[in-house]
Design an enzyme around this catalytic site. Sequence first.
Site, short mmCIF file in Angstrom:
data_model
loop_
_atom_site.label_atom_id
_atom_site.label_comp_id
_atom_site.label_asym_id
_atom_site.label_seq_id
_atom_site.Cartn_x
_atom_site.Cartn_y
_atom_site.Cartn_z
N ASN A 196 -4.24 1.19 -2.25
CA ASN A 196 -3.75 -0.17 -2.50
C ASN A 196 -2.81 -0.19 -3.70
O ASN A 196 -2.71 0.78 -4.46
CB ASN A 196 -4.92 -1.12 -2.74
CG ASN A 196 -5.45 -1.73 -1.46
OD1 ASN A 196 -4.80 -1.69 -0.42
ND2 ASN A 196 -6.65 -2.29 -1.52
N CYS A 248 -6.09 0.44 7.04
CA CYS A 248 -4.99 -0.52 7.00
C CYS A 248 -4.33 -0.51 8.37
O CYS A 248 -3.72 0.50 8.76
CB CYS A 248 -3.98 -0.17 5.91
SG CYS A 248 -2.50 -1.22 5.93
N ASN A 265 -1.77 -2.46 9.83
CA ASN A 265 -0.31 -2.45 9.87
C ASN A 265 0.22 -1.09 9.42
O ASN A 265 1.22 -0.59 9.93
CB ASN A 265 0.26 -3.56 8.99
CG ASN A 265 0.05 -4.93 9.58
OD1 ASN A 265 0.11 -5.12 10.79
ND2 ASN A 265 -0.20 -5.92 8.74
N ARG A 325 -7.90 -7.41 -0.55
CA ARG A 325 -8.62 -6.73 -1.62
C ARG A 325 -7.69 -5.70 -2.29
O ARG A 325 -7.18 -4.80 -1.65
CB ARG A 325 -9.84 -6.03 -1.02
CG ARG A 325 -10.69 -5.25 -1.97
CD ARG A 325 -11.81 -4.52 -1.23
NE ARG A 325 -11.32 -3.62 -0.19
CZ ARG A 325 -12.08 -2.73 0.43
NH1 ARG A 325 -13.37 -2.65 0.15
NH2 ARG A 325 -11.57 -1.95 1.36
N ASN A 341 -11.71 -8.67 1.80
CA ASN A 341 -10.44 -9.30 2.17
C ASN A 341 -10.75 -10.72 2.65
O ASN A 341 -11.62 -10.91 3.50
CB ASN A 341 -9.75 -8.51 3.28
CG ASN A 341 -9.45 -7.09 2.88
OD1 ASN A 341 -8.53 -6.82 2.13
ND2 ASN A 341 -10.26 -6.15 3.37
N ASN A 370 -13.13 -1.86 6.95
CA ASN A 370 -13.06 -2.49 5.63
C ASN A 370 -13.58 -3.91 5.76
O ASN A 370 -13.56 -4.50 6.84
CB ASN A 370 -11.63 -2.44 5.06
CG ASN A 370 -10.60 -3.07 5.98
OD1 ASN A 370 -10.91 -3.48 7.11
ND2 ASN A 370 -9.37 -3.17 5.54
N GLN A 427 0.84 -1.20 0.00
CA GLN A 427 0.00 0.00 0.00
C GLN A 427 0.88 1.25 0.00
O GLN A 427 2.04 1.21 0.41
CB GLN A 427 -0.92 0.05 1.24
CG GLN A 427 -2.17 -0.80 1.15
CD GLN A 427 -2.02 -2.15 1.79
OE1 GLN A 427 -1.08 -2.39 2.54
NE2 GLN A 427 -2.94 -3.06 1.49
N CYS A 447 -1.72 -8.72 7.53
CA CYS A 447 -2.83 -7.77 7.34
C CYS A 447 -3.38 -7.45 8.72
O CYS A 447 -3.94 -8.32 9.39
CB CYS A 447 -3.91 -8.37 6.45
SG CYS A 447 -5.38 -7.32 6.27
N GLY A 448 -3.19 -6.21 9.17
CA GLY A 448 -3.59 -5.84 10.52
C GLY A 448 -5.08 -5.89 10.74
O GLY A 448 -5.56 -6.47 11.72
N THR A 449 -5.86 -5.30 9.83
CA THR A 449 -7.31 -5.37 9.98
C THR A 449 -7.79 -6.81 9.82
O THR A 449 -8.76 -7.23 10.45
CB THR A 449 -8.04 -4.46 8.98
OG1 THR A 449 -7.63 -4.80 7.65
CG2 THR A 449 -7.75 -3.00 9.25
#
Length: 292
Positions: free
Chosen positions: A66, A75, A77, A222, A203, A170, A46, A230-232
């Site tokens: 992205n 995001c 992270n 995504r 995602n 997200n 990203q 991927c943090g989220t």
Amino acid sequence: MHIRFTKMQGAGNDFVVLDETQGRLGLTPAQYRFLADRHFGVGADQILTVRPSPGAGIDFEYVIHNADGGQVEQCGNGARCFARYVRDKGLTAQDTIRVQTMAGVIAPHLTADGRVTVDMGRPELEPARVPFDTTGLAPVSQGSGQKWPLALDGQASEATLLVAVVSMGNPHAVQLVDDVDTAPVAQTGPLIESHPRFPQRVNAGYLQIVNRGEVRLRVYERGAGETLACGTGACAAVVAGIRLGLLDARVQVHTRGGLLTIDWAGGLQDPVFMTGPATTVFEGEIDIPDAL
């Protein structure tokens, strides 16, 4: 256009960070794609942009694009790297900052051990608000959570998966797997990401439960494909696991890029907290073609 940038990573999820606190660069989607390109640009999952406060009580605006050039809501992270960046660059002296995103306000906090904890806000579990189209579907209840059948077109077996749907600002679809190493991420990830029941795409998370306080996770993101972390996605996976009665309130999440700690008390009004590393890799300058 000649610009300066900082390359950062959080648990292997890598970013190009741009400073727009003194003025907008005005990049196009094609120019964001160029920066993210690992062959012709800098290379990143990203592009993160730091902008000045958009209003009272907010320290900065946090903008995420992205690798495909599209702007996205959140995001996790990247939020840790954002906080590390503004502190290291002298843009703030605060340990805790309030940051505006497309998904709302988050509050990253730099800890004494050098890691960053981010209040990621409350999870959204109502399918219509993820958003996820449940028309004609019957959920499978487990614990206090639900799993939804998702038929994958184009698969030889016409496979139907069971996914828990969660929004962390997200959309995420989380499925349980026996072993993330053998999970068909490359095969089914794109099909889940673009499934018509997710109007904003999604995602795709592949969650392996090790024990009630430890999981392994892979995420097909995504607009970016599979990333090292991927943090989220980690937040969504832990929320899903807790709601399904499989996990405790603090969970260590092993990603391919490193370890994240996720805390959630379990209530629908409770925020999710994510703690993990944020590291500067290098500083650089690059010429971006004006016509792409």
